[in-house]
Enzyme design. Structure first.
Site, PDB file in Angstrom:
ATOM      1  N   LYS A 171       0.826  -1.212   0.000  1.00  0.00           N
ATOM      2  CA  LYS A 171       0.000   0.000   0.000  1.00  0.00           C
ATOM      3  C   LYS A 171       0.861   1.263   0.000  1.00  0.00           C
ATOM      4  CE  LYS A 171      -3.053   3.042   0.426  1.00  0.00           C
ATOM      5  NZ  LYS A 171      -4.328   3.172   1.006  1.00  0.00           N
ATOM      6  N   CYS A 191      -3.530  10.640   2.060  1.00  0.00           N
ATOM      7  CA  CYS A 191      -2.840   9.436   1.579  1.00  0.00           C
ATOM      8  C   CYS A 191      -1.484   9.764   0.971  1.00  0.00           C
ATOM      9  CB  CYS A 191      -3.719   8.728   0.564  1.00  0.00           C
ATOM     10  SG  CYS A 191      -5.418   8.565   1.107  1.00  0.00           S
TER      11      CYS A 191
HETATM   12  N1  SAJ Z   1      -2.905  15.007  -8.199  1.00  0.00           N
HETATM   13  C1  SAJ Z   1      -2.154  15.824  -9.033  1.00  0.00           C
HETATM   14  N2  SAJ Z   1      -1.954  15.405 -10.327  1.00  0.00           N
HETATM   15  C2  SAJ Z   1      -2.442  14.229 -10.804  1.00  0.00           C
HETATM   16  C3  SAJ Z   1      -3.190  13.399  -9.939  1.00  0.00           C
HETATM   17  C4  SAJ Z   1      -3.402  13.824  -8.629  1.00  0.00           C
HETATM   18  O1  SAJ Z   1      -1.686  16.901  -8.651  1.00  0.00           O
HETATM   19  O2  SAJ Z   1      -2.217  13.933 -11.982  1.00  0.00           O
HETATM   20  C5  SAJ Z   1      -3.119  15.442  -6.805  1.00  0.00           C
HETATM   21  C6  SAJ Z   1      -4.606  15.618  -6.443  1.00  0.00           C
HETATM   22  O3  SAJ Z   1      -5.056  16.890  -6.836  1.00  0.00           O
HETATM   23  C7  SAJ Z   1      -4.561  15.434  -4.936  1.00  0.00           C
HETATM   24  C8  SAJ Z   1      -3.463  14.394  -4.760  1.00  0.00           C
HETATM   25  O4  SAJ Z   1      -2.711  14.394  -5.944  1.00  0.00           O
HETATM   26  O5  SAJ Z   1      -4.181  16.630  -4.267  1.00  0.00           O
HETATM   27  C9  SAJ Z   1      -3.980  12.988  -4.477  1.00  0.00           C
HETATM   28  O6  SAJ Z   1      -5.088  12.678  -5.308  1.00  0.00           O
HETATM   29  P1  SAJ Z   1      -5.304  11.270  -6.024  1.00  0.00           P
HETATM   30  O7  SAJ Z   1      -6.590  11.355  -6.729  1.00  0.00           O
HETATM   31  O8  SAJ Z   1      -4.109  10.895  -6.799  1.00  0.00           O
HETATM   32  O9  SAJ Z   1      -5.338  10.221  -4.831  1.00  0.00           O
HETATM   33  P2  SAJ Z   1      -6.092  10.153  -3.403  1.00  0.00           P
HETATM   34  O10 SAJ Z   1      -5.118  10.680  -2.367  1.00  0.00           O
HETATM   35  O11 SAJ Z   1      -7.433  10.743  -3.424  1.00  0.00           O
HETATM   36  O12 SAJ Z   1      -6.218   8.571  -3.258  1.00  0.00           O
HETATM   37  C10 SAJ Z   1      -5.025   7.775  -3.281  1.00  0.00           C
HETATM   38  C11 SAJ Z   1      -5.223   6.610  -4.264  1.00  0.00           C
HETATM   39  N3  SAJ Z   1      -3.932   5.973  -4.496  1.00  0.00           N
HETATM   40  C12 SAJ Z   1      -3.461   5.746  -5.736  1.00  0.00           C
HETATM   41  O13 SAJ Z   1      -4.028   6.113  -6.732  1.00  0.00           O
HETATM   42  C13 SAJ Z   1      -2.177   4.991  -5.817  1.00  0.00           C
HETATM   43  C14 SAJ Z   1      -6.270   5.648  -3.733  1.00  0.00           C
HETATM   44  O14 SAJ Z   1      -6.357   4.503  -4.566  1.00  0.00           O
HETATM   45  C15 SAJ Z   1      -5.905   5.204  -2.309  1.00  0.00           C
HETATM   46  O15 SAJ Z   1      -6.872   4.316  -1.769  1.00  0.00           O
HETATM   47  C16 SAJ Z   1      -5.857   6.452  -1.457  1.00  0.00           C
HETATM   48  O16 SAJ Z   1      -4.815   7.286  -1.964  1.00  0.00           O
HETATM   49  C17 SAJ Z   1      -5.575   6.064  -0.027  1.00  0.00           C
HETATM   50  O17 SAJ Z   1      -6.525   6.075   0.785  1.00  0.00           O
HETATM   51  O18 SAJ Z   1      -4.444   5.704   0.293  1.00  0.00           O
END
Ligand code: SAJ
Length: 404
Positions: free
Chosen positions: A209, A263
């Site tokens: 994870k 996360c």
């Molecule tokens: N973000 C960017 N650019 C991108 C993608 C995301 O700047 O191209 C930013 C988002 O705006 C946000 C952050 O990253 O601030 C995180 O967003 P996210 O949508 O990537 O992920 P989370 O934190 O909402 O959820 C993640 C997920 N992990 C992965 O995709 C590997 C989810 O599957 C997990 O269950 C979750 O973390 C968790 O609970 O750990």
């Protein structure tokens, strides 16, 4: 699978959807939370968090009589611990909520129970849970010193905004403290979800994870670093990324105002903490992503210098689009920093949050009417829908690619 008595500890973004799903599948679910307000809200069939369709699921679960919330745990066949695992100020993992939940359930766990830790956890936490269960309920300690009950880790992997879909469809990694625990937990998840269930040991499941979220954080850091490099070189980073991504093996993510949420902004530190001298790239990615906040503030300050009393509209405060979650939000951080400098000249817009005690919120319409500078921080659907005519006379700083 025969109906089970299941006790879910922690009724937040993971625990509540999980408890409701299990209840609608016919299991008798006893949800536990430390907040009386959360318990009362759920028992009324209502929700305290925003997540698409969760209200419908919780209402159905409570109406069926299969989901009840309370402050105290009770005896069950299966225990699921889904509590937060933040980090301390020095980035050391803070597993006190996990420890407290293990202590809270210990006296209700039977030797034939299955205890599953779903919280994202530093390596070794599942072992710590087993220790605490045996310490607080000696009848669980076997002659070999190991727990008689089954104890396993199955990290949650759902994406906020898509939780109900991903809860059922995602593959799951299940790692028990021993082979018997792994088998019990694998059998449990196979009876509940559609995705494949992959068995391993507890430590590998914990690390898996952390690695998933570190992978995404590192990749976003690459995009964020590119945005800073491109600004220096006077290039459009979004056009550049679109073109580079036409290569069959390149898939650059999207730059933004930083990385938020509970996360990605947290979990990579658990890896760095476990191997501080080795996890150099993971640490640097965290630093690059965190530094984006000040970089955006600097860009706004540069533009604001032209005005005597600039009015700056910050569009979006949550950590990502179309949710109400403000945890570790870089957009909120940017807005706070700008407010510290420009006070009420900063208009904060957040359509997904109703009660915000820290400072007043402004409607999107009013902010667009009054602003000299529009800073797009989160690509909420309301922000994407803004008519470009309304931005014509404004200075626009698009930190999240809303106006590509
Ligand atoms: N973000 C960017 N650019 C991108 C993608 C995301 O700047 O191209 C930013 C988002 O705006 C946000 C952050 O990253 O601030 C995180 O967003 P996210 O949508 O990537 O992920 P989370 O934190 O909402 O959820 C993640 C997920 N992990 C992965 O995709 C590997 C989810 O599957 C997990 O269950 C979750 O973390 C968790 O609970 O750990």
């Amino acid at each position: 699978m025969a109906a089970l008595d299941i006790c879910v500890v922690g009724l937040g973004y993971i625990g509540l959807p999980t408890a409701s799903l299990l209840a609608t599948r016919g299991h008798r679910v006893h949800g536990v939370d430390v907040s009386q307000r959360v318990v009362d809200t759920i028992n009324r069939g209502e929700i305290h968090i925003t997540e698409p369709d969760l209200d419908v699921l919780v209402r159905a679960a409570v109406a069926s009589g299969n989901l009840k919330a309370a402050l105290q745990p009770r005896e069950a066949d299966v225990f699921i611990l889904a509590v937060p695992t933040p980090h301390h100020a020095d980035y050391r993992p803070d597993i006190t909520y996990v420890e407290a939940s293990a202590v809270a359930v210990a006296s209700y766990v039977r030797p034939d129970s299955l205890v599953i830790l779903e919280s994202t956890s530093p390596v070794g936490t599942t072992e710590r849970v087993a220790e605490l269960l045996m310490e607080h309920n000696p009848s669980l300690r076997g002659a070999d010193g190991k727990p008689k009950c089954a104890v396993a880790h199955c990290p949650e992997r759902v994406l906020p905004g898509r939780i109900l879909y991903e809860l059922v469809e995602n593959h799951r990694i299940v790692g028990g403290l021993d082979a018997r625990s792994t088998d019990r937990a694998v059998e449990f998840y196979r009876g509940v979800i559609k995705g494949d269930v992959h068995p391993t040991d507890a430590r590998t499941a914990e690390m898996c994870k952390l690695v998933e979220n570190s992978f995404r954080d590192v990749n976003i850091a690459f995009a964020n670093e590119l945005s800073i490099v491109c600004h220096k070189l006077g290039m459009n980073v979004r056009e550049l990324i679109k073109l580079a991504n036409r290569h069959p093996r390149v898939n650059i993510l999207s730059p933004g105002p930083g990385v938020g949420g509970h996360c990605l902004a947290v979990d990579p530190w658990f890896v760095v903490w476990a191997a501080p001298d080795e996890a150099r790239l993971i640490r640097t990615a965290r630093e690059v992503n965190d530094s984006k906040v000040d970089w955006v503030v600097d860009r706004v300050r540069e533009k604001a210098a032209r005005f005597k009393n600039p009015v700056i509209a910050c569009l979006g405060l949550t950590y990502k689009q179309d949710i109400d979650d403000l945890r570790e939000s870089p957009s909120l951080e940017i807005t706070k920093k700008l407010r510290a400098e420009f006070a009420d000249g900063v208009l904060a817009v957040e359509p997904n949050v109703k009660d915000f005690p820290a400072f007043p919120l402004t409607s999107l319409d009013e902010a667009l009417r009054r602003a000299d500078i529009v800073v797009a921080l989160v690509p909420h659907k309301e922000v994407l829908r803004i008519d470009s005519e309304r931005l014509k006379e404004k200075i626009v700083i698009d930190a999240c690619g809303a106006f590509k």
